[in-house]
Scaffold this motif. Structure first.
Motif, PDB file in Angstrom:
ATOM      1  N   LEU A 169      37.153  44.951  53.779  1.00  0.00           N
ATOM      2  CA  LEU A 169      37.918  43.735  53.472  1.00  0.00           C
ATOM      3  C   LEU A 169      37.444  42.557  54.311  1.00  0.00           C
ATOM      4  CD1 LEU A 169      41.543  45.123  53.047  1.00  0.00           C
ATOM      5  CD2 LEU A 169      39.998  44.301  51.258  1.00  0.00           C
ATOM      6  N   THR A 170      37.171  42.796  55.588  1.00  0.00           N
ATOM      7  CA  THR A 170      36.679  41.724  56.465  1.00  0.00           C
ATOM      8  C   THR A 170      35.336  41.208  55.973  1.00  0.00           C
ATOM      9  OG1 THR A 170      37.861  42.686  58.336  1.00  0.00           O
ATOM     10  CG2 THR A 170      36.093  41.137  58.843  1.00  0.00           C
ATOM     11  N   LEU A 171      34.434  42.115  55.654  1.00  0.00           N
ATOM     12  CA  LEU A 171      33.125  41.733  55.145  1.00  0.00           C
ATOM     13  C   LEU A 171      33.249  40.970  53.823  1.00  0.00           C
ATOM     14  CD1 LEU A 171      30.048  41.821  55.272  1.00  0.00           C
ATOM     15  CD2 LEU A 171      30.157  44.067  54.171  1.00  0.00           C
ATOM     16  N   GLN A 172      34.064  41.495  52.956  1.00  0.00           N
ATOM     17  CA  GLN A 172      34.254  40.878  51.649  1.00  0.00           C
ATOM     18  C   GLN A 172      34.790  39.451  51.796  1.00  0.00           C
ATOM     19  OE1 GLN A 172      35.873  43.620  48.768  1.00  0.00           O
ATOM     20  NE2 GLN A 172      37.304  42.048  48.129  1.00  0.00           N
ATOM     21  N   ARG A 173      35.794  39.262  52.636  1.00  0.00           N
ATOM     22  CA  ARG A 173      36.366  37.924  52.822  1.00  0.00           C
ATOM     23  C   ARG A 173      35.348  36.965  53.449  1.00  0.00           C
ATOM     24  NH1 ARG A 173      41.598  40.747  54.135  1.00  0.00           N
ATOM     25  NH2 ARG A 173      42.865  40.386  52.296  1.00  0.00           N
TER      26      ARG A 173
END
Length: 142
Positions: free
Chosen positions: A94-98
Motif C-alpha cells: 500500500l505504501t509503495l502503491q500510494r
C-alpha cells in the motif's frame, strides 16, 4: 489426574468452557476439533485441539467420556507469524502503491476533488481513482 475434576486442566477464565463441554457430553453430543487453552502440569498454557465423545453404559446412558487432546502450539505460532508477515507485506504494498500513484495535478481555475481507493481483495495491489467534477447547470448541455 485420577480422582480430580477435569476443570483443573483449564485456566480459571475458561471454567465456563468446561461446564459447556460437559453439558454437551451429557446430552450425548460428540465435540470435534474444539480449539482452546489448557494448563500443563508445570502451569504453562498450551494451545490444544480437543475431540470428545461420550461413553455409554449398557443401558445407553452416558457414563463417561473419551478425549483426544492434541498440542497445536506450533501451528498457532506459525499462523500468528504468517498473519504478521501478511500485514507487513500489505503495508509495504500500500505504501509503495500510494507513493507511485502520487496525486492528480491541480488545474488552475477548476475546483476538483479526487480519492484513490486501493484494492481490497487478493494482495491489495491495484485500485481505482474516483473523480468528482461539478458541471453546474451549463455543464449538463455538453
Amino acid at each position: 489426574m485420577l480422582g480430580r475434576h477435569v476443570s483443573v486442566l483449564a485456566p480459571p477464565e475458561r471454567g465456563d468452557e468446561i461446564t459447556a463441554l460437559l453439558k454437551r457430553l451429557r446430552r450425548g453430543e460428540k465435540v470435534e476439533h474444539f480449539e482452546t487453552l489448557r494448563v500443563t502440569r508445570s502451569g504453562v498454557l498450551l494451545d490444544v485441539d480437543v475431540t470428545l465423545w461420550p461413553t455409554r453404559g449398557r443401558n445407553g446412558r452416558v457414563v463417561g467420556a473419551c478425549a483426544i487432546v492434541r498440542d497445536i502450539s506450533d501451528r498457532k505460532r506459525a499462523e500468528a507469524e504468517l498473519t504478521e508477515l501478511y500485514e507487513q507485506q500489505r503495508h509495504i504494498a500500500l505504501t509503495l502503491q500510494r507513493s507511485l500513484m502520487g496525486t492528480p495535478p491541480a488545474i488552475p481555475g477548476l475546483a476538483t476533488a479526487s480519492r484513490y481507493l486501493p484494492a481490497t481483495q487478493g494482495a491489495g495491489v491495484g485500485g481505482d481513482w474516483f473523480d468528482l467534477i461539478p458541471l453546474g447547470p451549463a455543464g449538463s448541455e455538453c
